[in-house]
Design a protein around this motif. Structure first.
Motif, mmCIF file in Angstrom:
data_model
loop_
_atom_site.group_PDB
_atom_site.id
_atom_site.type_symbol
_atom_site.label_atom_id
_atom_site.label_comp_id
_atom_site.label_asym_id
_atom_site.label_seq_id
_atom_site.Cartn_x
_atom_site.Cartn_y
_atom_site.Cartn_z
ATOM 1 N N SER A 93 0.823 -1.213 0.000
ATOM 2 C CA SER A 93 0.000 0.000 0.000
ATOM 3 C C SER A 93 0.856 1.261 0.000
ATOM 4 N N LEU A 94 2.080 1.182 0.556
ATOM 5 C CA LEU A 94 2.948 2.372 0.553
ATOM 6 C C LEU A 94 3.419 2.700 -0.860
ATOM 7 N N ASP A 95 3.671 1.682 -1.678
ATOM 8 C CA ASP A 95 4.078 1.922 -3.068
ATOM 9 C C ASP A 95 2.986 2.685 -3.822
ATOM 10 N N TYR A 96 1.740 2.245 -3.635
ATOM 11 C CA TYR A 96 0.621 2.933 -4.279
ATOM 12 C C TYR A 96 0.532 4.378 -3.800
ATOM 13 N N ASN A 100 0.995 7.598 -6.256
ATOM 14 C CA ASN A 100 -0.118 8.529 -6.461
ATOM 15 C C ASN A 100 0.243 9.952 -6.049
ATOM 16 N N LEU A 101 0.968 10.091 -4.942
ATOM 17 C CA LEU A 101 1.393 11.424 -4.507
ATOM 18 C C LEU A 101 2.373 12.035 -5.500
ATOM 19 N N GLY A 102 3.307 11.224 -5.994
ATOM 20 C CA GLY A 102 4.258 11.723 -6.992
ATOM 21 C C GLY A 102 3.580 12.126 -8.276
ATOM 22 N N ARG A 103 2.610 11.344 -8.711
ATOM 23 C CA ARG A 103 1.858 11.663 -9.942
ATOM 24 C C ARG A 103 1.093 12.972 -9.775
ATOM 25 N N GLU A 104 0.475 13.176 -8.617
ATOM 26 C CA GLU A 104 -0.255 14.427 -8.375
ATOM 27 C C GLU A 104 0.675 15.629 -8.391
ATOM 28 N N THR A 105 1.867 15.469 -7.814
ATOM 29 C CA THR A 105 2.837 16.566 -7.794
ATOM 30 C C THR A 105 3.312 16.902 -9.198
ATOM 31 N N LEU A 106 3.508 15.880 -10.047
ATOM 32 C CA LEU A 106 3.884 16.142 -11.444
ATOM 33 C C LEU A 106 2.860 17.024 -12.131
ATOM 34 N N HIS A 238 7.258 12.924 0.236
ATOM 35 C CA HIS A 238 7.549 12.195 1.466
ATOM 36 C C HIS A 238 6.957 12.847 2.713
ATOM 37 N N PRO A 239 7.021 14.178 2.878
ATOM 38 C CA PRO A 239 6.389 14.760 4.073
ATOM 39 C C PRO A 239 4.889 14.460 4.163
ATOM 40 N N VAL A 240 4.198 14.483 3.013
ATOM 41 C CA VAL A 240 2.765 14.151 2.998
ATOM 42 C C VAL A 240 2.586 12.678 3.327
ATOM 43 N N MET A 241 3.445 11.847 2.748
ATOM 44 C CA MET A 241 3.397 10.406 3.030
ATOM 45 C C MET A 241 3.604 10.136 4.519
ATOM 46 N N HIS A 242 4.552 10.839 5.131
ATOM 47 C CA HIS A 242 4.815 10.651 6.558
ATOM 48 C C HIS A 242 3.563 10.921 7.399
ATOM 49 N N LYS A 243 2.838 11.967 7.058
ATOM 50 C CA LYS A 243 1.634 12.310 7.821
ATOM 51 C C LYS A 243 0.543 11.251 7.630
ATOM 52 N N ILE A 244 0.365 10.811 6.392
ATOM 53 C CA ILE A 244 -0.683 9.820 6.105
ATOM 54 C C ILE A 244 -0.382 8.498 6.796
ATOM 55 N N VAL A 245 0.858 8.048 6.720
ATOM 56 C CA VAL A 245 1.237 6.780 7.341
ATOM 57 C C VAL A 245 1.114 6.868 8.861
ATOM 58 N N ALA A 246 1.539 7.999 9.426
ATOM 59 C CA ALA A 246 1.479 8.161 10.886
ATOM 60 C C ALA A 246 0.042 8.126 11.404
ATOM 61 N N GLN A 247 -0.907 8.526 10.556
ATOM 62 C CA GLN A 247 -2.316 8.522 10.969
ATOM 63 C C GLN A 247 -2.933 7.130 10.927
ATOM 64 N N ASN A 248 -2.342 6.240 10.131
ATOM 65 C CA ASN A 248 -2.893 4.882 10.016
ATOM 66 C C ASN A 248 -1.751 3.891 9.812
ATOM 67 N N VAL A 249 -0.967 3.710 10.852
ATOM 68 C CA VAL A 249 0.264 2.923 10.773
ATOM 69 C C VAL A 249 -0.001 1.481 10.334
ATOM 70 N N LYS A 281 8.483 12.368 14.421
ATOM 71 C CA LYS A 281 7.076 12.018 14.635
ATOM 72 C C LYS A 281 6.678 10.778 13.836
ATOM 73 N N PHE A 282 7.190 10.685 12.633
ATOM 74 C CA PHE A 282 6.929 9.531 11.771
ATOM 75 C C PHE A 282 7.529 8.259 12.370
ATOM 76 N N VAL A 283 8.794 8.351 12.809
ATOM 77 C CA VAL A 283 9.473 7.209 13.411
ATOM 78 C C VAL A 283 8.791 6.804 14.717
ATOM 79 N N ASN A 284 8.401 7.785 15.496
ATOM 80 C CA ASN A 284 7.778 7.524 16.793
ATOM 81 C C ASN A 284 6.492 6.710 16.631
ATOM 82 N N LYS A 285 5.653 7.083 15.689
ATOM 83 C CA LYS A 285 4.401 6.357 15.460
ATOM 84 C C LYS A 285 4.672 4.917 15.028
#
Length: 510
Positions: A93-96, A100-106, A238-249, A281-285
């Motif tokens: 799920s992290l690859d997806y 998707n985040l990279g595609r949106e940024t492009l 990656h910063p956006v990814m860190h927040k999303i993952v931390a919310q649903n580890v 914060k990402f590592v802590n979660k």
């Protein structure tokens, strides 16, 4: 010559039974030809029967730790760890998410065509360790000799034919300066970039998807600019990814309890430290999910946002205290490293000077052969362990009975071809050509069971990959999960197996 003379005399003197009998004797006493298609066919049947009668090799233990260099754990007093893909192993799920985040940024930042939003992530398309040619815009797999693996060169989503690859590179071996840059010139840069960590897998897929879109729609593009745009898009995500993952580890991180492993190390009076590029914060979660709320108690030193590989190569970047409450670092000078305090950036020189941890007493685990392992083993003499998640899939493939049969037969068929390749008769050459076709098909089948496009992470058709060469050079041991070390005591010695050199092969395998 004798037979030809007798036949001539027989025709010259009809009904001469004496000469006829001499012809028969000559025919029956002629030596057999050194080679014949019949003999080749019989040799094939014999070796095929021998292969089918052989017992299949034992299964490889998927939880084993493999040694490239002898490592005595009794000498190790300090265990160090990276975080991403070392302690924390991510789900697909992290690859997806990253794709998707990279595609949106492009689309949003770099103003790429909005229709690329329809380009979906293709799981299993790429493997790590591939090279991207930033001049020619192709994704390519190289072996340890810098040879191209034919059938594994892609522009976008389409493989290039062997003929087109040779037109592109003029040779199947790529010069080292093209791959690694000119080692004799400090200002020289390589024309290729190796994508050597698992975070780069969705990045490769995005590059190939966008390239394919441009090629299909006849849109001019610059391969290097495309590469930089995609790389920056994924990196900036990656910063956006860190927040999303931390919310649903639990949705993104594989569940494996690290607490028993850490308990074992602490009970054996080992020191532990963490050096990661990820934010606190990402590592802590993630660590709370993997170890528990008290995870920091296990570590004697914690360093986040280390900016590896600069952490291992820079000399003067100061280490700072990180205030977890404000999320900012403190500018005060650090003169000692204390347990329970979070540190930010710094260098390996400061880590060693402030702790006294040096050389072979330190064992550091990471997933990236270069940014995690290369400098600490080459420059500082640390012992190193690589966590290679793909080993789970690779070993499952190796243990498949059909794969074992095909791999065994490939070895024996190759030996058969080598032993009989000097035949010159046309019939014999036809038999050899048939064998070669079977070998080519077999090699391709064996490649595709690992990954249809690029094959195994560790092998080309027969040689180790470029990735493997670096891994075996920089890692003393490697395994699929840090928890596999629970199968061994803290006093275990890992011994590498005696490698068989080409001139030793026959003496080892009869």
């Amino acid at each position: 010559m004798l037979l030809r003379k007798l036949i001539f005399e027989y025709h010259a003197k009809k009904n001469n039974s004496n000469i006829f009998n001499k012809c028969l004797v000559a025919l029956t006493t002629l030596p057999l030809r050194q080679h014949s298609s019949y003999r080749l066919e019989e040799a094939y049947k014999k070796i095929k029967a021998k292969c089918e009668s052989k017992k299949l090799p034992k299964d490889v233990n998927p939880s084993a730790v493999f040694a490239c260099n002898e490592l005595d754990l009794k000498e190790v007093k300090v265990y160090g760890f990276d975080y991403d893909y070392t302690l924390a192993c991510y789900k697909p799920s992290l690859d997806y998410l990253l794709y998707n985040l990279g595609r949106e940024t492009l689309i949003e930042k770099y103003k790429y065509p909005k229709k690329i939003a329809n380009l979906e992530y293709k799981p299993g398309f790429a493997v790590r360790g591939l090279h991207y040619d930033i001049e020619k815009g192709v994704l390519i797999k190289l072996d340890s000799f810098l040879q191209i693996q034919f059938g594994s060169v892609y522009r976008g989503l389409k493989p290039l034919s062997n003929e087109n690859v040779l037109k592109l590179y003029k040779n199947r071996i790529i010069p080292i300066a093209y791959v690694e840059g000119d080692r004799h010139s400090s200002g020289s840069h390589s024309k290729m970039v190796q994508l050597a960590d698992l975070f780069s897998v969705p990045e490769m897929c995005l590059i190939c998807n966008v390239t394919d879109y441009f090629e299909r729609n006849h849109i001019d593009y610059h391969p290097e600019i495309l590469f930089r745009d995609v790389k920056n898009s994924v990196k900036n995500s990656h910063p956006v990814m860190h927040k999303i993952v931390a919310q649903n580890v639990a949705e993104y991180i594989e569940a494996h309890d690290l607490k028993p492993f850490f308990d074992r190390l602490k009970n054996a009076n080992k020191k532990l430290f963490l050096v990661t590029n990820s934010p606190y914060k990402f590592v802590n979660k993630g660590m709370e999910h993997l170890v528990g709320a008290n995870w920091k108690e296990y570590f004697d030193v914690l360093i986040v946002q280390a900016r590896k590989p600069k952490f291992f190569t820079d000399d003067s970047r100061p280490i700072r205290v990180f205030d977890e409450h404000s999320g900012m670092h403190i500018w005060d000078r650090v003169t000692k490293l204390e347990k329970g305090v979070i540190y930010y950036e710094g260098t390996v020189k400061q880590l060693q000077d402030l702790t006294g941890w040096r050389g072979h007493q330190v064992l550091y685990f990471g997933d990236h052969p270069y940014s995690d392992l290369a400098d600490v083993t080459l420059e500082h003499g640390w012992r190193t362990g690589a966590i290679i998640n793909e080993l789970t899939h690779e070993i499952a493939t190796l243990n498949n009975p059909k794969f074992k049969k095909d791999a065994n037969w490939l070895q024996m068929l190759t030996q058969l071809i080598e032993d009989h390749q000097d035949c010159e008769d046309e019939e014999e050459q036809a038999v050899l050509a048939k064998w070669m076709q079977e070998r080519d098909k077999l090699r391709n089948n064996i490649k595709c069971v690992f990954n249809e496009q690029f094959g195994s992470v560790f092998r080309t058709y027969h040689n180790p990959t470029y990735f493997s060469r670096r891994l075996f050079r920089f890692a003393d041991i490697y395994t699929s999960s840090i928890n596999n070390l629970m199968n061994y005591s803290v006093n275990h010695t890992f011994y590498p197996r005696r490698g068989v050199m080409p001139h030793e092969y026959t003496s080892y395998f009869v």
